[in-house]
Design a protein around this motif. Structure first.
Motif, PDB file in Angstrom:
ATOM      1  N   GLY A  92      24.706 111.652  21.864  1.00 35.93           N
ATOM      2  CA  GLY A  92      23.318 111.276  21.413  1.00 35.93           C
ATOM      3  C   GLY A  92      22.625 110.885  22.391  1.00 35.93           C
ATOM      4  O   GLY A  92      22.181 109.444  22.874  1.00 35.93           O
ATOM      5  N   ALA A  93      22.358 111.633  23.357  1.00 35.63           N
ATOM      6  CA  ALA A  93      21.368 111.215  24.552  1.00 35.63           C
ATOM      7  C   ALA A  93      20.215 110.406  24.583  1.00 35.63           C
ATOM      8  O   ALA A  93      20.581 109.811  25.811  1.00 35.63           O
ATOM      9  CB  ALA A  93      21.277 113.218  25.181  1.00 35.63           C
ATOM     10  N   GLY A  94      19.134 110.261  23.368  1.00 35.24           N
ATOM     11  CA  GLY A  94      18.296 109.346  23.742  1.00 35.24           C
ATOM     12  C   GLY A  94      17.081 110.334  24.387  1.00 35.24           C
ATOM     13  O   GLY A  94      16.233 109.351  24.543  1.00 35.24           O
ATOM     14  N   TYR A  95      16.792 111.427  25.123  1.00 35.67           N
ATOM     15  CA  TYR A  95      15.779 111.846  25.618  1.00 35.67           C
ATOM     16  C   TYR A  95      14.315 111.456  24.747  1.00 35.67           C
ATOM     17  O   TYR A  95      14.696 111.454  23.819  1.00 35.67           O
ATOM     18  CB  TYR A  95      15.448 113.570  25.638  1.00 35.67           C
ATOM     19  N   ASP A  96      13.763 111.083  25.367  1.00 33.53           N
ATOM     20  CA  ASP A  96      11.771 110.619  25.409  1.00 33.53           C
ATOM     21  C   ASP A  96      12.873 109.534  25.288  1.00 33.53           C
ATOM     22  O   ASP A  96      11.257 109.156  24.524  1.00 33.53           O
ATOM     23  CB  ASP A  96      11.617 111.688  24.065  1.00 33.53           C
ATOM     24  N   GLY A  97      13.297 108.633  25.004  1.00 29.75           N
ATOM     25  CA  GLY A  97      13.241 107.397  24.906  1.00 29.75           C
ATOM     26  C   GLY A  97      13.647 106.281  25.808  1.00 29.75           C
ATOM     27  O   GLY A  97      13.694 105.323  26.013  1.00 29.75           O
ATOM     28  N   ILE A  98      14.011 107.121  26.984  1.00 24.88           N
ATOM     29  CA  ILE A  98      14.685 106.919  28.357  1.00 24.88           C
ATOM     30  C   ILE A  98      14.101 107.123  29.092  1.00 24.88           C
ATOM     31  O   ILE A  98      13.026 108.148  29.796  1.00 24.88           O
ATOM     32  CB  ILE A  98      16.244 107.377  28.470  1.00 24.88           C
ATOM     33  N   ASN A  99      13.709 106.443  30.397  1.00 21.71           N
ATOM     34  CA  ASN A  99      13.063 107.009  31.996  1.00 21.71           C
ATOM     35  C   ASN A  99      13.595 106.968  32.838  1.00 21.71           C
ATOM     36  O   ASN A  99      12.936 107.121  34.093  1.00 21.71           O
ATOM     37  CB  ASN A  99      11.665 105.585  32.445  1.00 21.71           C
ATOM     38  N   MET A 100      15.327 106.878  32.835  1.00 20.57           N
ATOM     39  CA  MET A 100      16.093 107.123  33.739  1.00 20.57           C
ATOM     40  C   MET A 100      17.237 108.229  33.456  1.00 20.57           C
ATOM     41  O   MET A 100      18.141 107.117  32.707  1.00 20.57           O
ATOM     42  CB  MET A 100      16.297 106.126  34.487  1.00 20.57           C
ATOM     43  N   THR A 101      17.588 108.732  33.981  1.00 21.21           N
ATOM     44  CA  THR A 101      18.836 110.251  33.295  1.00 21.21           C
ATOM     45  C   THR A 101      19.351 110.864  34.638  1.00 21.21           C
ATOM     46  O   THR A 101      18.772 110.769  35.654  1.00 21.21           O
ATOM     47  CB  THR A 101      17.619 111.546  32.807  1.00 21.21           C
ATOM     48  N   PRO A 102      20.069 110.601  33.768  1.00 20.58           N
ATOM     49  CA  PRO A 102      22.126 111.374  34.973  1.00 20.58           C
ATOM     50  C   PRO A 102      20.802 112.614  35.928  1.00 20.58           C
ATOM     51  O   PRO A 102      20.363 113.223  35.225  1.00 20.58           O
ATOM     52  CB  PRO A 102      22.844 110.978  34.488  1.00 20.58           C
ATOM     53  N   SER A 103      21.344 112.388  37.322  1.00 26.53           N
ATOM     54  CA  SER A 103      21.547 113.734  37.367  1.00 26.53           C
ATOM     55  C   SER A 103      21.799 114.865  37.435  1.00 26.53           C
ATOM     56  O   SER A 103      22.858 114.794  36.588  1.00 26.53           O
ATOM     57  CB  SER A 103      22.026 113.497  39.195  1.00 26.53           C
ATOM     58  N   GLY A 104      21.861 116.039  37.144  1.00 21.98           N
ATOM     59  CA  GLY A 104      22.786 117.214  36.192  1.00 21.98           C
ATOM     60  C   GLY A 104      22.163 117.206  34.486  1.00 21.98           C
ATOM     61  O   GLY A 104      22.320 117.642  33.998  1.00 21.98           O
TER      62      GLY A 104
END
Length: 507
Positions: free
Chosen positions: A424-436
């Motif tokens: 459940g990545a939470g994309y578009d609701g987060i502003n810092m994502t892990p490398s890769g």
């Protein structure tokens, strides 16, 4: 006998063909391939791949695919698969009258026996080869693509609908959702990770789109905003129906995935969106919402979303909300809840629950993440923790990597078991994502990296990718159907009244 020592008869790639075998092949009506020579004397086709292209093809793919590849190359004729003792019947009237050991019938039997022996000897390692782990990332990605054709990759949480509200005020009629990464303001925003192109690259099979409403809207216009967010999700899916299909059940998820589209589901984020009303909960369900996140980053009159000294978990009405969700067939989502609320919901629910975008608390002590004692309860409940990709909840700081996310996955697997993890990545609701894992195109790389670990099997990958969530959803539907047969009626309970400037006294 086939060999090079007799010096007579037909020759095939340097080999001398025994006259008896030659005569037998010419007269035998069976479909045997006769040690690769066929039954039409078409000796010009070699029995094994000899070209440079064949050699390169055979050794540049993952070992588990050698079997399929060689199976294709070892078929000079359509009838090659018939080369077995069961199908190789070469007897004839003339055969039965001959007493010599080297008669055509005996020769056929001997040859077929040799073929069967060679097939067993060559076939065994080819059969066993799929068990060998793929050795390179390219090989592992090939495996992941194959697996995700069988089973949908399901992500538990994506906040794109809120970005649609922030960036274009839900005016999406002329929005080209295929190339958002190249359009303003999406291309400049660190909150934007999703469009059709990248979703296809990420091999996503199903997505829960979040109908989110901020806590500050509680007791004000939270219900209206949630309805507008559900509306924009449904319109986004309709406008891009060649790629998406709105689904409301497990059966529809699987059918949509089989049809090659992304199954789109709705999740309502935050119990404050209900306005303390079971009628509103039922309305959301009827509009297609299939999970409710019990709280967000705020308390409601019936559930705690923050850990505090006064945290009592769910109130009496809160437990009624849980039971009404069981009756409806709505998944209970405990991401963002306090620990006591999570425990209370698990103990109250008759169906498995989920954490749609959380992690392991023992690796990062964020309030979003799940402590080990609750992970054990999840295992008993049959639920799933879907691991999020937000750096702050992965490492408790602003930087993180794919390996950090894998640490959370492996920890939850260790404590709760392989049956209780998801994504459940939470994309578009987060502003810092892990490398890769920068955007929605990166899911296959995460799964491929897991596959490089010998403790992860293909079955484990499928469980993480989607089978676990499907199992939970099926159980939720099963409870719903049983309660319907038991004629359990809708709840009519209400929370204690809360009066504000935006409420009337007519209740």
């Amino acid at each position: 006998m086939v060999g090079g020592g007799h010096g007579y008869g037909d020759r095939h790639n340097g080999w001398t063909l025994d006259p008896d075998i030659r005569s037998h092949i010419q007269n035998c009506p069976c479909p045997c391939n006769h040690m690769g020579y066929g039954n039409l004397l078409s000796y010009q086709i070699p029995p094994f791949p000899r070209t440079q292209q064949h050699r390169e093809t055979s050794f540049n793919v993952a070992p588990q695919y050698y079997s399929d590849l060689l199976d294709q190359h070892y078929q000079p004729y359509e009838y090659h698969r018939s080369s077995s003792l069961e199908t190789c019947s070469c007897s004839s009237d003339s055969d039965s009258t001959k007493g010599t050991f080297r008669g055509p019938w005996c020769v056929c039997l001997v040859i077929c026996a040799v073929i069967a022996t060679l097939t067993a000897g060559l076939g065994l390692p080819l059969i066993l080869s799929p068990e060998l782990p793929p050795q390179t990332q390219e090989d592992r990605l090939y495996v992941i693509r194959r697996l995700l054709k069988e089973t949908p990759l399901i992500d538990g949480h994506n906040d794109l609908p809120w970005n649609l509200r922030k960036f274009v005020h839900n005016k999406i009629l002329n929005l080209n959702f295929s190339t958002l990464s190249n359009a303003e303001p999406w291309s400049r925003s660190i909150w934007s990770h999703t469009d059709i192109t990248r979703l296809k690259q990420g091999l996503l099979g199903a997505q829960f789109w979040s109908a989110y409403v901020p806590c500050k809207a509680q007791h004000l216009d939270a219900v209206q905003i949630t309805l507008e967010q559900i509306d924009v999700i449904k319109r986004l899916v309709d406008y891009n129906s060649q790629h998406f299909h709105l689904v409301k059940s497990v059966k529809e998820i699987l059918k949509t995935h089989k049809d090659g589209r992304i199954a789109s589901l709705i999740g309502v984020e935050g119990g404050h969106a209900l306005g303390n009303s079971l009628a509103v909960l039922r309305t959301f369900y009827n509009l297609g919402a299939r999970y409710l996140t019990i709280t967000h980053s705020c308390d409601t009159p019936w559930a705690f979303g923050t850990d505090s000294q006064n945290d009592e978990g769910l109130s009496v009405f809160g437990k009624k909300v849980i039971k009404e969700m069981n009756r409806l067939g709505m998944i209970i989502d405990l991401s963002h809840t306090s620990v006591n609320t999570a425990k209370s919901a698990i103990n109250t629910s008759h169906a498995p629950v989920i954490f749609s975008h959380s992690g392991a608390f023992s690796l990062c002590n964020s309030s979003r993440n799940v402590p080990d004692d609750v992970l054990k309860l999840i295992a008993q409940n049959g639920g799933v923790v879907m691991v999020n990709f937000f750096n702050i909840h992965v490492t408790c700081n602003e930087s993180a990597s794919m390996k950090d996310v894998i640490r959370h996955i492996n920890h939850i697997r260790k404590i709760a078991g392989i049956e209780h993890i998801g994504i459940g990545a939470g994309y578009d609701g987060i502003n810092m994502t892990p490398s890769g894992l920068e955007d929605v195109s990166k899911y296959p790389y995460l799964l491929a990296e897991l596959l490089s670990d010998p403790s992860w099997t293909e079955k484990d990958i499928l469980s993480l990718a989607g089978l676990n969530l499907i199992r939970v959803f099926e159980k939720v539907e099963e409870i719903r159907d049983k309660w319907k047969l038991a004629e359990i009626l809708p709840g009519e309970d209400s929370a204690p009244p809360f009066y504000s400037q935006c409420s009337s006294l007519y209740s």
